[in-house]
Design a protein around this motif. Sequence first.
Motif, PDB file in Angstrom:
ATOM      1  N   THR A 229       5.366   6.839   4.529  1.00 35.98           N
ATOM      2  CA  THR A 229       4.005   6.399   4.219  1.00 35.98           C
ATOM      3  C   THR A 229       3.247   5.806   5.404  1.00 35.98           C
ATOM      4  O   THR A 229       2.036   5.995   5.516  1.00 35.98           O
ATOM      5  N   SER A 230       3.939   5.063   6.264  1.00 40.16           N
ATOM      6  CA  SER A 230       3.233   4.454   7.392  1.00 40.16           C
ATOM      7  C   SER A 230       4.227   4.041   8.469  1.00 40.16           C
ATOM      8  O   SER A 230       5.443   4.050   8.251  1.00 40.16           O
ATOM      9  N   VAL A 231       3.687   3.673   9.629  1.00 44.45           N
ATOM     10  CA  VAL A 231       4.509   3.383  10.803  1.00 44.45           C
ATOM     11  C   VAL A 231       3.987   2.137  11.519  1.00 44.45           C
ATOM     12  O   VAL A 231       2.808   1.787  11.414  1.00 44.45           O
ATOM     13  N   ALA A 232       4.892   1.485  12.258  1.00 40.78           N
ATOM     14  CA  ALA A 232       4.504   0.322  13.067  1.00 40.78           C
ATOM     15  C   ALA A 232       5.515   0.155  14.189  1.00 40.78           C
ATOM     16  O   ALA A 232       6.723   0.278  13.966  1.00 40.78           O
ATOM     17  N   PHE A 233       5.033  -0.140  15.388  1.00 34.79           N
ATOM     18  CA  PHE A 233       5.931  -0.480  16.485  1.00 34.79           C
ATOM     19  C   PHE A 233       6.416  -1.909  16.310  1.00 34.79           C
ATOM     20  O   PHE A 233       5.704  -2.767  15.791  1.00 34.79           O
TER      21      PHE A 233
END
Length: 317
Positions: free
Chosen positions: A268-272
Motif C-alpha cells: 500500500t505505501s512506502v517510507a525510508f
Amino acid sequence: MFNRKCWVFLIKYLLIQGFVNIKESLFMTDSSVTVFSNLQNKLGESPLWHPLLETLFWVDIEKNLLLSKCLTKPDSLTQVEMQDTVSALAWLDKAHLIIGTSTGIYKYHIASGVRQTLTFLENTQSTRRSNDGRADPWGGFWLSTMDKNACSGEGKIYRFYQNSLNCVVQGLTIPNGLCFDKARSRAYYCDSKASCIFTLNVNPDSGEPILPGQVFYQFKNTQVDPDGCVIDALGNLWLAVWDMGCVMCLSPDGEVLNTLSLAATKPTSVAFGGNNAQWLFVTSADDSNVKTNQSLQGNVFEISGIKNGQLEPPVII
C-alpha cells in the motif's frame, strides 16, 4: 593497458548490454526483503519513520488503529485505537505526530493520545473519508479525500500550510501517492483508479502548486493500482503497486529502473527509515484470496540495501 579504442568499445558494450544494471547500482546494493512486523493489518497504510524516536509508525485504516514499533525494542509493537479513521501521518517534533483523519488534521501527542485540532476537513460529509497524505519539504502537510465507495471524480487533495487549508487538486477517484521532489520543485500524486501517476509543478520557495498536474507515468495495464510513493535523494520515485505484489522504482524521467517483489499481493505505501535512510518500509493489506503466504498478507516489510534514501521532513506549524 587499454588504449582509447578499447575504452570506447568497453563503454559501448556496457551501455548496450548492462545499462540497466549500471543505473541500478547508483541507488541500490543487493537488496533483501524481511518482515518488520508480522501483525496482519486489514488495510495497513502511511508508514512513517520518526527519526527522533527511531520508530516506525503506520495505520490500519479499516480498524482505526495507529501502530508503532521501535527499532531498538524488537518486541515493542504498540496499537492505539483511534476515535475516527486515521489514514495519514507526519511528524512534528519528538513528542508529536500530525495525523490526517476522516474529520480533519490534528496535532497528536504520542504519549498521552491527546490531540489538538489544526483544521477540520469535510467533517460533516459522512460519505467521505481521508486517504493518502505526507509532509512536504516546505513544512506543509498534504492530505487526500475520497468517496467511501470510490465514486468517480470525487477525490480531492488538500494542502495545509502556515495554518491555511487549500484544495489543490480535484476530479480524482482514489487519490494516492503524495510525495515530493524539492530539488525539481515537484509534487507527485496518483489516481489509483486511473492507473496513473501525475506530477505537479510547485513554487520552489513555498511548495505551492503553480501549474495543473500532468501525466508522469501511465500504466498500460489498467488493472494496476499505483498506491503510496516516496522520493529518494536522486529524485527517483518508489511506488507500492497494489495487487501486483511489488515495489517499483521510477527515474525522474518516468523510466522504470527496478522492480522488487514482495510476498504480500497488496502493498500500500512506502517510507525510508533507519539512521541513514538505508531501509525501505512497505505496508500492505490483507488478501483473503491468496492461497500461498496467507500469513504474510497485511504485514509490514523491510527492504535493505537501499542507497540514496532520505528521511521525511517535519511539518512546521
